[in-house]
Design an enzyme around this catalytic site. Structure first.
Site, mmCIF file in Angstrom:
data_model
loop_
_atom_site.group_PDB
_atom_site.id
_atom_site.type_symbol
_atom_site.label_atom_id
_atom_site.label_comp_id
_atom_site.label_asym_id
_atom_site.label_seq_id
_atom_site.Cartn_x
_atom_site.Cartn_y
_atom_site.Cartn_z
ATOM 1 N N HIS A 178 0.838 -1.202 0.000
ATOM 2 C CA HIS A 178 0.000 0.000 0.000
ATOM 3 C C HIS A 178 0.878 1.260 0.000
ATOM 4 C CE1 HIS A 178 -3.942 -1.983 0.666
ATOM 5 N NE2 HIS A 178 -3.170 -2.920 1.182
ATOM 6 N N TYR A 209 4.353 -4.852 9.863
ATOM 7 C CA TYR A 209 4.288 -3.399 9.720
ATOM 8 C C TYR A 209 5.493 -2.727 10.370
ATOM 9 C CZ TYR A 209 -0.601 -3.846 8.220
ATOM 10 O OH TYR A 209 -1.757 -4.158 7.544
#
Length: 300
Positions: free
Chosen positions: A30, A289
């Site tokens: 993303h 992440y």
């Protein structure tokens, strides 16, 4: 004790970079996205199920990021079928919590290990036989791939539904836990202008179209799980007849022109009144992440 997925995260990122290249300073997934200011207003319907501060009756500020799922910040809009909508809720006590959603309702695999194995196989440019073997080994992946394969061209961030994929537990004042799944439903579900824009500028138009549509809104729904519904498998769907109702509305009012892109939209950061399920993919996202963020802030 929570499992540490740091080593697996490093393997995943290395495989992603083999596929999409290295883009210093960007997220490893993303990568391409834009930020917006918002306000979330709960309607009180979640109160019997959770004490979470942002789901009571008082509005809270929020930050929303819409994104393309590709690891490349230069990916053309029309070439990546899955899009994302991540929300940071700013709680009254100064803390934050997140909902991380995509335009498909299920994930590819039951475990992060299987997900990384698929990425590694993809990096090796598999042939048809390799793909057949993969589907035989991970038959649960067929549902997500089937959905992606039959998705229509993506028209607009503002008129799409978004799914946080994982199940969570709501916990009320009595300590009772209730399994739930979320869904964001847009106020407007069809945009003729977006369809025209996508036909003319099929490769790079989504952010511009979204900016022109502001203000926009989404209603947050929850579905109540029942006995036997899987809460630790993000590839599994719950029966359609489960109770579903709205718990609040998100008003997205303006674009953040110069955002602080240091936010880590970690779905495991939950407030009192919400708990994570034992879904291993959900828990692995924290380390995945974190590994991406570590590279990003170093400009790698």
């Amino acid at each position: 004790m929570e499992k540490n997925y740091s080593d697996l995260a490093e393997t995943a990122i290395q495989s992603i970079e083999k596929i999409a290249g290295t883009h210093p300073g960007y997220r490893r997934a993303h990568a391409k996205g834009s930020y917006y200011e918002a306000v979330f207003t709960p309607n009180g319907q979640a109160i019997p199920y959770t004490t979470a501060a942002h789901l009571q009756q008082e509005p809270v500020k929020a930050i929303v990021r819409f994104s393309d799922s590709s690891p490349s910040p230069k990916m053309m809009d029309g070439l990546s079928p899955v899009k994302g909508m991540s929300v940071q809720f700013q709680l009254p006590n100064g803390q934050v919590t997140y909902l991380v959603s995509v335009t498909v309702p299920v994930f590819l695999t039951k475990t992060p290990e299987a997900f990384v194995e698929i990425i590694r196989l993809t990096a090796q440019k598999p042939g048809p036989r390799d793909l057949v073997k993969m589907f035989m080994k991970y038959p649960e992946s067929k549902a997500a791939f089937r959905i992606i394969k039959h998705m229509k061209p993506f028209l607009s961030y503002s008129t799409s539904c978004y799914y946080p994929i994982h199940a969570f537990y709501f916990v009320n004042e009595q300590g009772k836990r209730q399994a739930v799944k979320y869904k964001w439903v847009p106020d407007e579900t069809f945009s003729l202008e977006a369809k025209k824009e996508s036909a003319v500028h099929a490769m790079d138009y989504l952010e511009k179209e979204l900016d022109e549509q502001l203000p926009i809104g989404f209603t947050l729904y929850v579905t109540l799980g029942e006995e036997g519904d899987l809460v630790d498998d993000s590839t599994a769907s719950w029966p359609k007849e489960r109770t579903t109702f709205a718990i609040g509305h998100l008003d997205i009012n303006g674009k953040i022109e110069h955002p602080d892109d240091q936010i880590v939209f970690d779905p495991t950061v939950v407030p009192a009144g919400i708990e994570c399920t034992d879904d291993p993919v959900l828990h692995a996202r924290r380390d995945f992440y974190a590994a991406s963020f570590k590279r990003r802030i170093k400009g790698l």
